[in-house]
Design an enzyme around this catalytic site. Structure first.
Site, PDB file in Angstrom:
ATOM      1  N   ILE A  12     -24.828 -28.113   6.191  1.00  0.00           N
ATOM      2  CA  ILE A  12     -24.126 -26.851   5.173  1.00  0.00           C
ATOM      3  C   ILE A  12     -24.852 -27.134   3.975  1.00  0.00           C
ATOM      4  O   ILE A  12     -24.851 -25.892   3.282  1.00  0.00           O
ATOM      5  CB  ILE A  12     -22.672 -26.837   5.478  1.00  0.00           C
ATOM      6  CG1 ILE A  12     -22.481 -26.595   6.970  1.00  0.00           C
ATOM      7  CG2 ILE A  12     -22.052 -25.593   4.612  1.00  0.00           C
ATOM      8  CD1 ILE A  12     -21.021 -26.395   7.096  1.00  0.00           C
ATOM      9  N   ASP A  31     -26.647 -37.036  -2.561  1.00  0.00           N
ATOM     10  CA  ASP A  31     -26.503 -37.386  -1.157  1.00  0.00           C
ATOM     11  C   ASP A  31     -26.867 -38.731  -0.920  1.00  0.00           C
ATOM     12  O   ASP A  31     -27.893 -39.315  -1.717  1.00  0.00           O
ATOM     13  CB  ASP A  31     -27.324 -36.325  -0.476  1.00  0.00           C
ATOM     14  CG  ASP A  31     -26.857 -36.264   0.999  1.00  0.00           C
ATOM     15  OD1 ASP A  31     -26.594 -35.207   1.473  1.00  0.00           O
ATOM     16  OD2 ASP A  31     -26.770 -37.050   1.824  1.00  0.00           O
ATOM     17  N   TYR A 149     -10.366 -38.020  12.748  1.00  0.00           N
ATOM     18  CA  TYR A 149     -11.231 -37.126  11.916  1.00  0.00           C
ATOM     19  C   TYR A 149     -10.361 -35.943  11.441  1.00  0.00           C
ATOM     20  O   TYR A 149     -10.391 -35.761  10.188  1.00  0.00           O
ATOM     21  CB  TYR A 149     -12.169 -36.581  12.860  1.00  0.00           C
ATOM     22  CG  TYR A 149     -13.065 -35.572  11.885  1.00  0.00           C
ATOM     23  CD1 TYR A 149     -14.070 -36.018  10.988  1.00  0.00           C
ATOM     24  CD2 TYR A 149     -13.522 -34.300  12.565  1.00  0.00           C
ATOM     25  CE1 TYR A 149     -14.676 -34.939  10.207  1.00  0.00           C
ATOM     26  CE2 TYR A 149     -14.326 -33.350  11.938  1.00  0.00           C
ATOM     27  CZ  TYR A 149     -14.870 -33.738  10.573  1.00  0.00           C
ATOM     28  OH  TYR A 149     -15.454 -32.800  10.027  1.00  0.00           O
TER      29      TYR A 149
END
Ligand code: UDP
Length: 327
Positions: A12, A31, A149
């Site tokens: 995304i 990142d 999660y």
């Protein structure tokens, strides 16, 4: 205007970075390539308004510098997906919770706007027909890794809301419902890239359980356009929005649609959940968003239907398979 995208080499994040560049913004990407891939942003690296930093949210000096330079922060760096948390729960929980915490602390200094990516997983096993933002969140027990999660993302949301209410940081939260599209990898279990890859390579299309569980699918481009529209909305701070699709489809019908559309010889096979995930795995039988809020705020209307999404994913995957074959 400088915009920071953490996780900008991810699925995304890379689409978001691309869209922000198209809109004329200067984009800083952080990142650590844990689940992101540099190939996702290779085409952006030489853009005059794109800066890429390989590093993590825990590189304190780097993150502080990037937050200071940015006016808005899209926080997409996270360990994503249920499969990953079953395989590596410690790393997943720590990344998701501590990462958001350090980012919010830095954003507090100049009250930078922070957009937090969350997930429809937070609704857990609620049996409502459609999930809306103010609904209760219903999770399973802590002995089942998969709920970790959702729990990590719920904590991110609580942190975001706390920094908004108590410290005045403008935070906006998005709950993604099965966002799909080019560059998504099936490596972490996501169903559509897996089905398309299986169909294109002639491998069996693996439907987990009885295939009657339903989902909606939304093209990543529709999702990032909505995120950006709301990120700049003057009243959106402190709000949570679902982003997802309007049409529910069962996973078995999805497998059939992929097979037909791509004219694939692959057989469709059923795989028991305990083989696919873990013993006692609980899947969501249904998961569909109530989209009234995002529709009311920005007139959200996805442009891609399911067939166009499948074809777009297949086009991208064919290219990737061809370029890998040439290596
Ligand atoms: N799934 C499947 N075959 C696969 C991968 C996933 O049948 O090869 C199923 C999975 O069990 C779930 C649905 O597809 O019911 C969507 O899975 P995904 O991991 O993409 O997203 P989720 O909705 O679970 O977050």
């Amino acid at each position: 205007m400088n915009i920071l995208v953490t996780g900008g080499a991810g699925f995304i994040g890379s689409h978001l970075a691309e869209y922000l560049l198209e809109q004329g913004y200067h984009v800083l990407v952080l990142d650590n390539l844990s689940t992101g891939r540099v190939e996702n942003i290779t085409h952006l690296l030489h853009h005059a308004h794109f800066e890429y930093y390989e590093g993590s949210l825990f590189d304190a000096d780097l993150l502080e510098d990037l937050v200071d330079r940015a006016e808005i922060i899209f926080h997409l760096a996270a360990a994503v997906g249920v499969r990953l948390i079953i395989e590596d729960p410690v790393w997943t929980l720590e990344t998701n919770v501590r990462g958001t915490e350090v980012l919010l602390r830095l954003a507090e200094k100049d009250r930078k706007r922070v957009i937090i990516s969350s997930t429809s997983e937070v609704y857990g096993k609620s049996s409502k027909r459609q999930f809306s933002e103010a609904d209760d969140l219903v999770l399973g027990p802590t002995v089942k890794s998969r709920w970790g999660y959702a729990a990590s993302k719920i904590l991110d949301e609580f942190l975001g809301m706390a920094y908004y209410r108590q410290r005045g940081v403008p935070v906006i939260i998005f709950r993604f419902f099965n966002i799909v599209g080019p560059r998504q990898t099936g490596q972490y279990g996501m169903v559509l890239p897996r089905f398309v890859q299986q169909a294109l390579t002639g491998a069996p299309i693996t439907v987990y359980g009885d295939g009657q569980q339903t989902r909606t699918f939304t093209h990543v481009r529709d999702a990032v356009e909505a995120m950006v529209a709301l990120a700049f909305h003057p009243q959106a701070a402190g709000e949570i929005f679902n982003i997802g699709g309007t049409k529910e489809i069962s996973i078995l019908d999805l497998a059939r649609r992929v097979k037909t559309l791509l004219q694939s010889p692959s057989p469709i096979v059923f795989v028991p959940y305990e083989e696919a995930y873990e013993e006692g795995f609980e899947d969501m039988r249904r998961r569909a968003p109530d989209l009234r809020k995002i529709q009311a705020w920005i007139g959200f209307q996805p442009k891609y239907d399911l067939d166009n999404i499948i074809l777009d994913v297949a086009r991208d995957l064919r290219q990737r398979l061809e370029s890998e074959a040439k290596k």
